[in-house]
Design a protein around this motif. Structure first.
Motif, short mmCIF file in Angstrom:
data_model
loop_
_atom_site.label_atom_id
_atom_site.label_comp_id
_atom_site.label_asym_id
_atom_site.label_seq_id
_atom_site.Cartn_x
_atom_site.Cartn_y
_atom_site.Cartn_z
N MET A 20 -4.71 0.61 4.57
CA MET A 20 -3.48 1.20 4.03
C MET A 20 -2.75 1.96 5.13
SD MET A 20 -2.79 3.84 0.86
CE MET A 20 -3.34 2.69 -0.39
N ALA A 21 -1.43 1.78 5.19
CA ALA A 21 -0.60 2.51 6.14
C ALA A 21 -0.25 3.89 5.56
CB ALA A 21 0.68 1.74 6.44
N VAL A 22 -0.28 4.90 6.44
CA VAL A 22 -0.02 6.28 6.05
C VAL A 22 0.84 6.92 7.14
CG1 VAL A 22 -1.09 8.53 5.54
CG2 VAL A 22 -2.29 6.42 4.93
N ALA A 23 1.74 7.80 6.73
CA ALA A 23 2.53 8.56 7.69
C ALA A 23 2.43 10.05 7.35
CB ALA A 23 3.99 8.12 7.69
N LEU A 24 2.40 10.87 8.38
CA LEU A 24 2.38 12.33 8.23
C LEU A 24 3.72 12.87 8.68
CD1 LEU A 24 0.98 15.09 7.75
CD2 LEU A 24 0.25 14.96 10.16
N TRP A 25 4.33 13.70 7.84
CA TRP A 25 5.65 14.29 8.08
C TRP A 25 5.57 15.80 8.07
CZ3 TRP A 25 9.84 10.83 8.42
CH2 TRP A 25 9.54 9.52 8.04
N ARG A 61 5.20 23.26 5.51
CA ARG A 61 5.24 22.20 4.51
C ARG A 61 5.05 20.85 5.20
NH1 ARG A 61 4.20 23.69 -0.05
NH2 ARG A 61 5.04 21.75 -0.80
N TYR A 62 4.26 20.00 4.59
CA TYR A 62 3.97 18.67 5.14
C TYR A 62 4.05 17.64 4.03
CZ TYR A 62 2.32 21.09 9.28
OH TYR A 62 2.24 21.87 10.41
N ARG A 63 4.10 16.37 4.43
CA ARG A 63 4.11 15.25 3.49
C ARG A 63 3.24 14.14 4.06
NH1 ARG A 63 9.66 13.99 2.99
NH2 ARG A 63 9.62 15.57 1.34
N LEU A 64 2.39 13.58 3.24
CA LEU A 64 1.70 12.35 3.56
C LEU A 64 2.33 11.25 2.71
CD1 LEU A 64 -2.01 13.52 3.73
CD2 LEU A 64 -0.73 12.40 5.57
N SER A 65 2.73 10.16 3.34
CA SER A 65 3.32 9.01 2.64
C SER A 65 2.34 7.85 2.72
CB SER A 65 4.65 8.60 3.29
OG SER A 65 5.58 9.64 3.19
N PHE A 66 1.88 7.40 1.56
CA PHE A 66 0.90 6.33 1.47
C PHE A 66 1.59 5.05 1.01
CE2 PHE A 66 -1.23 10.37 0.76
CZ PHE A 66 -2.37 10.27 1.54
N ASP A 86 5.12 2.36 -5.12
CA ASP A 86 5.33 1.69 -3.84
C ASP A 86 4.86 2.62 -2.73
OD1 ASP A 86 6.03 -0.22 -2.01
OD2 ASP A 86 8.18 -0.04 -2.28
N THR A 87 5.71 3.52 -2.28
CA THR A 87 5.28 4.57 -1.36
C THR A 87 4.99 5.82 -2.17
OG1 THR A 87 6.67 3.67 0.40
CG2 THR A 87 5.95 5.96 0.63
N VAL A 88 3.81 6.37 -2.02
CA VAL A 88 3.43 7.59 -2.73
C VAL A 88 3.52 8.76 -1.74
CG1 VAL A 88 1.55 8.84 -3.84
CG2 VAL A 88 1.95 6.43 -4.38
N PRO A 89 4.50 9.66 -1.95
CA PRO A 89 4.61 10.84 -1.08
C PRO A 89 3.86 12.02 -1.70
CG PRO A 89 6.58 10.64 -2.41
CD PRO A 89 5.66 9.51 -2.82
N LEU A 90 3.04 12.67 -0.91
CA LEU A 90 2.36 13.88 -1.35
C LEU A 90 2.84 15.04 -0.49
CD1 LEU A 90 -1.35 12.73 -1.81
CD2 LEU A 90 0.43 12.95 -3.54
N SER A 111 -1.35 4.31 -11.05
CA SER A 111 -1.62 5.74 -11.15
C SER A 111 -2.20 6.27 -9.85
CB SER A 111 -2.59 6.03 -12.29
OG SER A 111 -3.87 5.49 -11.98
N TYR A 112 -2.09 7.59 -9.68
CA TYR A 112 -2.75 8.24 -8.55
C TYR A 112 -3.07 9.68 -8.90
CZ TYR A 112 1.77 10.34 -7.21
OH TYR A 112 2.95 11.04 -7.19
N SER A 113 -4.02 10.24 -8.18
CA SER A 113 -4.31 11.67 -8.28
C SER A 113 -4.78 12.15 -6.92
CB SER A 113 -5.37 11.95 -9.36
OG SER A 113 -6.63 11.40 -8.99
#
Length: 118
Positions: A20-25, A61-66, A86-90, A111-113
């Motif tokens: 899975m591709a992930v990005a950190l913001w 503040r940060y965001r992980l996009s999965f 599609d893209t799940v931003p946390l 779903s996600y948690s």
């Protein structure tokens, strides 16, 4: 020494979300975001090392996009267009630069948690 880590579990198939591709913001006070890094999860569904650590882990503040939709399509799952997920931003906050922040994601196409792990 503080660090930020993540991993993803595919709850549809009962396995780590390898590939899975992930990005950190980093998210600024005005809401704009700057990408700090992009990566692909290893065979255990984890980043190969800490996403941030030591002096690189700053309060804020940060965001992980999965990239959930692309991951499930690559596994052969037929998804509607557009997919439900599609893209799940946390979005999350880091307050203590000396702490270990672990951000796991449990995900299916529908779903996600998440939670603050250890």
């Amino acid at each position: 020494m503080g660090k930020l880590t993540t991993h993803v579990l595919d709850t549809m198939n009962g396995c780590p979300a390898a590939g899975m591709a992930v990005a950190l913001w980093r998210v600024a006070p005005d809401g704009s975001a700057r990408c700090l890094q992009s990566l692909v999860l290893d065979s255990d569904g984890r980043a190969s090392g800490p996403l941030l650590e030591g002096e690189g882990l700053q309060p804020g503040r940060y965001r992980l996009s999965f990239e959930v939709g692309a991951y499930f399509r690559a596994r052969g799952v037929t998804l509607p267009e557009p997919p439900f997920l599609d893209t799940v931003p946390l979005d999350f906050g880091l307050a203590d630069p000396g702490a270990h922040y672990h951000v796991p994601l449990l995900v299916s196409p529908w779903s996600y948690s998440t939670y603050r792990g250890s």
